[in-house]
Enzyme design. Structure first.
Site, mmCIF file in Angstrom:
data_model
loop_
_atom_site.group_PDB
_atom_site.id
_atom_site.type_symbol
_atom_site.label_atom_id
_atom_site.label_comp_id
_atom_site.label_asym_id
_atom_site.label_seq_id
_atom_site.Cartn_x
_atom_site.Cartn_y
_atom_site.Cartn_z
ATOM 1 N N TYR A 156 -4.185 -10.728 0.398
ATOM 2 C CA TYR A 156 -4.596 -10.261 1.701
ATOM 3 C C TYR A 156 -6.058 -10.479 2.059
ATOM 4 O O TYR A 156 -6.561 -11.091 2.680
ATOM 5 C CB TYR A 156 -4.172 -8.961 2.111
ATOM 6 C CG TYR A 156 -4.005 -8.669 3.251
ATOM 7 C CD1 TYR A 156 -3.278 -9.116 4.403
ATOM 8 C CD2 TYR A 156 -4.970 -7.718 3.995
ATOM 9 C CE1 TYR A 156 -3.057 -8.706 5.515
ATOM 10 C CE2 TYR A 156 -5.209 -7.126 5.125
ATOM 11 C CZ TYR A 156 -4.193 -7.787 6.134
ATOM 12 O OH TYR A 156 -4.060 -7.267 7.422
ATOM 13 N N VAL A 198 0.070 4.670 5.422
ATOM 14 C CA VAL A 198 -0.015 6.195 5.219
ATOM 15 C C VAL A 198 0.288 6.968 6.421
ATOM 16 O O VAL A 198 1.247 7.916 6.555
ATOM 17 C CB VAL A 198 -1.510 6.641 5.002
ATOM 18 C CG1 VAL A 198 -2.451 6.435 5.932
ATOM 19 C CG2 VAL A 198 -1.538 8.083 4.199
ATOM 20 N N TYR A 215 -1.462 9.873 -2.252
ATOM 21 C CA TYR A 215 -1.576 9.133 -3.343
ATOM 22 C C TYR A 215 -3.055 9.476 -3.776
ATOM 23 O O TYR A 215 -4.050 9.759 -3.013
ATOM 24 C CB TYR A 215 -1.620 7.544 -3.006
ATOM 25 C CG TYR A 215 -0.361 6.971 -2.501
ATOM 26 C CD1 TYR A 215 0.698 7.734 -2.890
ATOM 27 C CD2 TYR A 215 -0.541 5.990 -2.056
ATOM 28 C CE1 TYR A 215 1.908 7.127 -2.341
ATOM 29 C CE2 TYR A 215 0.943 5.223 -1.519
ATOM 30 C CZ TYR A 215 1.930 6.013 -1.525
ATOM 31 O OH TYR A 215 3.017 5.430 -1.287
ATOM 32 N N GLN A 220 -9.883 10.209 -0.609
ATOM 33 C CA GLN A 220 -10.115 9.051 -0.166
ATOM 34 C C GLN A 220 -10.228 8.957 1.435
ATOM 35 O O GLN A 220 -9.675 9.741 1.951
ATOM 36 C CB GLN A 220 -9.422 7.729 -0.703
ATOM 37 C CG GLN A 220 -7.994 7.862 -0.109
ATOM 38 C CD GLN A 220 -7.010 8.568 -0.995
ATOM 39 O OE1 GLN A 220 -7.360 9.832 -1.450
ATOM 40 N NE2 GLN A 220 -5.767 8.142 -1.138
HETATM 41 N N1 UDP Z 1 -1.501 6.843 1.190
HETATM 42 C C1 UDP Z 1 -1.010 7.983 0.827
HETATM 43 N N2 UDP Z 1 0.322 8.133 0.741
HETATM 44 C C2 UDP Z 1 1.196 7.131 1.322
HETATM 45 C C3 UDP Z 1 0.745 5.945 1.650
HETATM 46 C C4 UDP Z 1 -0.652 5.734 1.532
HETATM 47 O O1 UDP Z 1 -1.785 9.006 0.192
HETATM 48 O O2 UDP Z 1 2.386 7.443 1.509
HETATM 49 C C5 UDP Z 1 -2.980 6.379 0.932
HETATM 50 C C6 UDP Z 1 -3.382 5.179 0.387
HETATM 51 O O3 UDP Z 1 -3.475 5.334 -0.888
HETATM 52 C C7 UDP Z 1 -4.661 4.697 0.988
HETATM 53 C C8 UDP Z 1 -4.514 5.480 2.388
HETATM 54 O O4 UDP Z 1 -3.564 6.450 2.210
HETATM 55 O O5 UDP Z 1 -5.730 5.658 0.276
HETATM 56 C C9 UDP Z 1 -4.397 4.287 3.469
HETATM 57 O O6 UDP Z 1 -3.344 3.695 2.763
HETATM 58 P P1 UDP Z 1 -2.612 2.394 3.818
HETATM 59 O O7 UDP Z 1 -1.526 1.809 2.913
HETATM 60 O O8 UDP Z 1 -2.073 3.308 5.169
HETATM 61 O O9 UDP Z 1 -3.688 1.469 4.173
HETATM 62 P P2 UDP Z 1 -4.925 0.954 3.524
HETATM 63 O O10 UDP Z 1 -6.110 1.470 4.315
HETATM 64 O O11 UDP Z 1 -4.927 1.327 2.069
HETATM 65 O O12 UDP Z 1 -4.897 -0.611 3.626
#
Ligand code: UDP
Length: 331
Positions: A156, A198, A215, A220
């Site tokens: 991506y 998320v 996660y 973060q």
């Molecule tokens: N995340 C989380 N729980 C979830 C899904 C994602 O804690 O069920 C965290 C993920 O590890 C990241 C952040 O939320 O740090 C945003 O994740 P997302 O997949 O929405 O998008 P990204 O910004 O990473 O592309």
């Protein structure tokens, strides 16, 4: 915004989360809208209300295949091409990484050539992921990023970086009039409940009274923009004469930890939330926050929807989507 009666906009990826809102907003601006979508990670149900509109056409197709005849027949009318075609959530874009990479590179090339042929202005939706796990904070457009070119997100991140390179190359030699948006985390109605992002994960889990999957340690950060604000920015960018081809960050500069996001969701829910901790995915960026000075200066835009307001609308939409009747919190 100026009305565009009689002009046609092509929205590749128009059945997706942001794309479906964009299609609706373009119709309201007077555009005829042709939505091209392969329905791989998007949903036809996002278009239900739009398909009743006379000026809206849905064409099922993948940007990797030859452009459908129906689209080519309308080439003379198309003045705007929005390229949103690509899976955008980490689990979904990693499910078929080759397709993700090719969609960004070959798909963008195909749509740029269509822009060259039609004379339509082309807008690439790029991503904050071009900054990778950024060492500079907040991220400004001239920061070149810290991206792993071999990790699981590379299909991506590198795909979008290549798409940006190609889009700018078309502009440099005058083959197309282009705009490039770097979209940061966006949320709202029409998100796919199963996309693994998320906001969709946590809101659905909260509504279903399941433990919320956090996660890593939850420290973060991300910056979340409500979809209506994002769509307004995309259209302003497309219509701006001043913007030019250089990439422009679009997102909400308000940075929060994922733990703070959970608290914001909990404030809306009528019951306390349970959390289970899961491992942090590989290459998960530590911090992400857009510097939107350029969007403010060039487009006069900044997001207007507060997180609490946007989340309340999102929860209400998911509630209907999941068919659950979760009572609103008493105040
Ligand atoms: N995340 C989380 N729980 C979830 C899904 C994602 O804690 O069920 C965290 C993920 O590890 C990241 C952040 O939320 O740090 C945003 O994740 P997302 O997949 O929405 O998008 P990204 O910004 O990473 O592309």
């Amino acid at each position: 915004m100026k009305k565009h009666n009689g002009e046609t906009a092509l929205v590749a990826g128009g059945a997706g989360f942001i794309g479906s809102h964009l299609c609706r907003a373009l119709l309201q601006q007077g555009y005829r809208v042709v939505c091209l979508d392969n329905l791989l990670t998007s949903r036809r149900s996002n278009l239900l209300a739009l398909e009743a509109e006379r000026d809206f056409t849905f064409v099922e197709g993948d940007v990797l295949d030859p452009l459908p005849q129906e689209l080519c027949d309308r080439a003379g009318d198309i003045t705007r091409i929005y390229n949103l075609a690509c899976a955008a959530s980490p689990p979904l874009y990693q499910a078929d990484p080759e397709h993700t990479m090719l969609t960004n590179v070959v798909g963008t090339d195909k749509l740029l050539r269509f822009a060259e042929q039609t004379g339509a202005r082309f807008l690439l939706t790029s991503t904050s992921e071009v900054y990778g796990d950024p060492e500079r904070h907040p991220q400004v457009e001239d920061y070149r990023g810290y991206v792993s070119c071999t990790g699981p997100r590379a299909c991506y991140d590198e795909g979008k970086r290549a798409a940006e390179a190609m889009t700018l190359d078309f502009a440099r030699v005058g083959r197309a009039d282009v705009r490039v948006a770097r979209i940061f985390n966006t949320y709202g109605p029409n998100m796919n409940p199963d996309d693994g992002r998320v906001v969709s994960n946590l809101v659905c889990q909260a509504l279903l009274r399941l433990p919320l999957t956090l996660y890593g340690d939850g420290r973060q950060t991300r910056s979340f923009c409500y979809v209506a604000d994002m769509v307004q920015a995309l259209m302003l960018l497309m219509e701006s004469e001043a913007a030019g081809p250089d990439p422009i960050n679009l997102g909400n500069p308000e940075e929060l930890t994922i733990t703070e996001l959970v608290a914001a969701i909990e404030a809306i829910m009528p019951h306390p939330l349970e959390i289970i901790y899961k491992p942090l995915p590989v290459d998960d960026p530590t911090r992400r926050q857009p510097d939107i000075s350029r969007a403010r200066a060039v487009l006069g835009w900044h997001p207007e929807t507060a997180l609490s307001e946007g989340l309340a609308k999102t929860v209400a939409w998911f509630q209907r989507e999941l068919g659950r009747n979760v009572p609103a919190k008493e105040t």
